[in-house]
Design an enzyme around this catalytic site. Sequence first.
Site, short mmCIF file in Angstrom:
data_model
loop_
_atom_site.label_atom_id
_atom_site.label_comp_id
_atom_site.label_asym_id
_atom_site.label_seq_id
_atom_site.Cartn_x
_atom_site.Cartn_y
_atom_site.Cartn_z
N GLY A 16 32.96 36.85 44.87
CA GLY A 16 32.18 37.82 44.11
C GLY A 16 32.87 39.09 43.69
CD GLU A 41 32.41 30.45 49.83
OE1 GLU A 41 31.59 30.95 49.02
OE2 GLU A 41 32.08 29.64 50.71
N PRO A 42 36.98 33.53 46.84
CG PRO A 42 39.23 34.23 46.77
CD PRO A 42 38.20 33.57 47.68
NE ARG A 64 33.43 37.06 37.79
CZ ARG A 64 32.64 36.49 36.87
NH1 ARG A 64 33.01 36.45 35.62
NH2 ARG A 64 31.47 35.97 37.21
NE ARG A 106 32.27 35.63 32.25
CZ ARG A 106 32.35 36.89 31.85
NH1 ARG A 106 33.08 37.21 30.81
NH2 ARG A 106 31.73 37.82 32.50
CB CYS A 144 24.41 25.94 13.50
SG CYS A 144 25.59 25.40 12.27
C1 LIG Z 1 30.45 31.15 42.37
C2 LIG Z 1 30.66 31.20 43.83
C3 LIG Z 1 31.80 31.81 44.35
C4 LIG Z 1 32.84 32.51 43.51
O1 LIG Z 1 32.37 33.66 42.91
P1 LIG Z 1 33.38 34.62 42.14
O2 LIG Z 1 32.53 35.70 41.61
O3 LIG Z 1 34.00 33.81 41.06
O4 LIG Z 1 34.37 35.12 43.12
C5 LIG Z 1 31.98 31.79 45.72
N1 LIG Z 1 31.08 31.18 46.54
C6 LIG Z 1 29.97 30.57 46.06
C7 LIG Z 1 29.03 29.94 47.00
C8 LIG Z 1 29.72 30.57 44.70
O5 LIG Z 1 28.61 29.98 44.23
#
Ligand SMILES: *Cc1c(COP(=O)(O)O)cnc(C)c1O
Length: 423
Positions: free
Chosen positions: A239, A273-274, A276, A312, A344
């Site tokens: 996140g 869990e990075p 982005r 996006r 379109c």
């Molecule tokens: C989407 C997601 C992430 C990654 O989020 P980022 O904003 O891309 O870092 C990590 N964990 C879970 C469970 C997600 O759904």
Amino acid sequence: MDHFTYKNGELYAEDLPVATIAKEVGTPCYIYSTATLERHYKVFSGAFDGSNALVCFAVKANSNLAVLKTLANLGAGADVVSGGELQRALAAGIPASKIVFSGVGKRPWEMETALKAGIHQFNVESEPEIRVLSEVASRLGMEAPVAFRVNPDVDAKTHAKISTGKAENKFGVPWQDVSRIYREAAALPGIKIQGVDVHIGSQLTDLDPFNNAFKRVRELVEDLRREGHDITQVDLGGGLGIPYDGTIPPSPASYGAVAIEAMGNMGVQLIFEPGRLIVGNAGILVSEVIYVKQGAERKFIILDAAMNDLIRPAMYDGYHHIDTILEPSSESIRELADVVGPVCETGDTFARGRELPPVEAGDLVAFRSAGAYGAVMASTYNTRPLVPEVLVNKDQFEVIRKRPSLDEMLELDTIPTWLDNGK
Ligand SMILES: *Cc1c(COP(=O)(O)O)cnc(C)c1O
């Protein structure tokens, strides 16, 4: 920091002119930079040097096998949200022992595949899910390592469509039920409770929501331990945001400090869990200007890229900086224009009233920060072929997903026998 910079008056991807790649591969196309991927992974994982931490790249941000392999070679694990992503992560050489499986709708075959592969952890999101996981694991005579994703009811202060940690969101188990759910799950056959998981949203540009969530999780771990659960894993999700529009998000180091302050002395393995943050700025989407059209009220720059290639802006009001491939001179005037695609739909608009140097048909432009949630979300709407992807490594590049031909696309359809008339 990324490796897309102007040199000799034009945009380069590492040591290669973007225009050279675009000429060979055609537009639109995504271009990723190996050096940028590596740098971002190292900066993030470096924030946890000396801590017991596992960095699991969120595969949904960019699931190309070449991207995954680049990260696998650096020691990355993976956070997957489907059986398909699990297969990709394994195919890219990410060991199962570094894979966590998230998502609200896991099906039995996906659980079975993950169990047989021997993944590190299931991040379970509901009571019905834990019952199915218990059945599947028992049937196989196996034990599923489990963390529950908890919903800490904190406001991530990000776009509503990428906010996941409020009580109203579909994600995680409700905070007030956590204690009961852990107790009941611990009694189920085939389930080994080992952790707690939280992920409150995406593109966060403020540390406070993380801090609030992590402190709540810490208290929860203490409570769960008092209740007899052996919590050895704490997954703090992903996140952390990236700079799309000039807003500078907190650094991985300061984010890491918040995590370590909350959890460092808990004697747990931390999981991150990075998504982005690793791939976002490591990719650009290159597109050619088809027409410049003067409308009644405004000017439109019509590109050969569209919402189906990069959704996006249409889906999340996402902002992407747009650069011309030729470096504009500092004196060159800027003009206001709407930048749109050929699809379109009025929603097929990348930017409204954007200030750009003058462009004409045939010019190339690049959407910056397009490496995350770009190609993975592409579709074939308007029978537009899936956009190809290219990986650059210093002065080399290779196509890592080719553009399908129209014939290949049409071959996926079948005419039923009753319409075929024997022809
Ligand atoms: C989407 C997601 C992430 C990654 O989020 P980022 O904003 O891309 O870092 C990590 N964990 C879970 C469970 C997600 O759904």
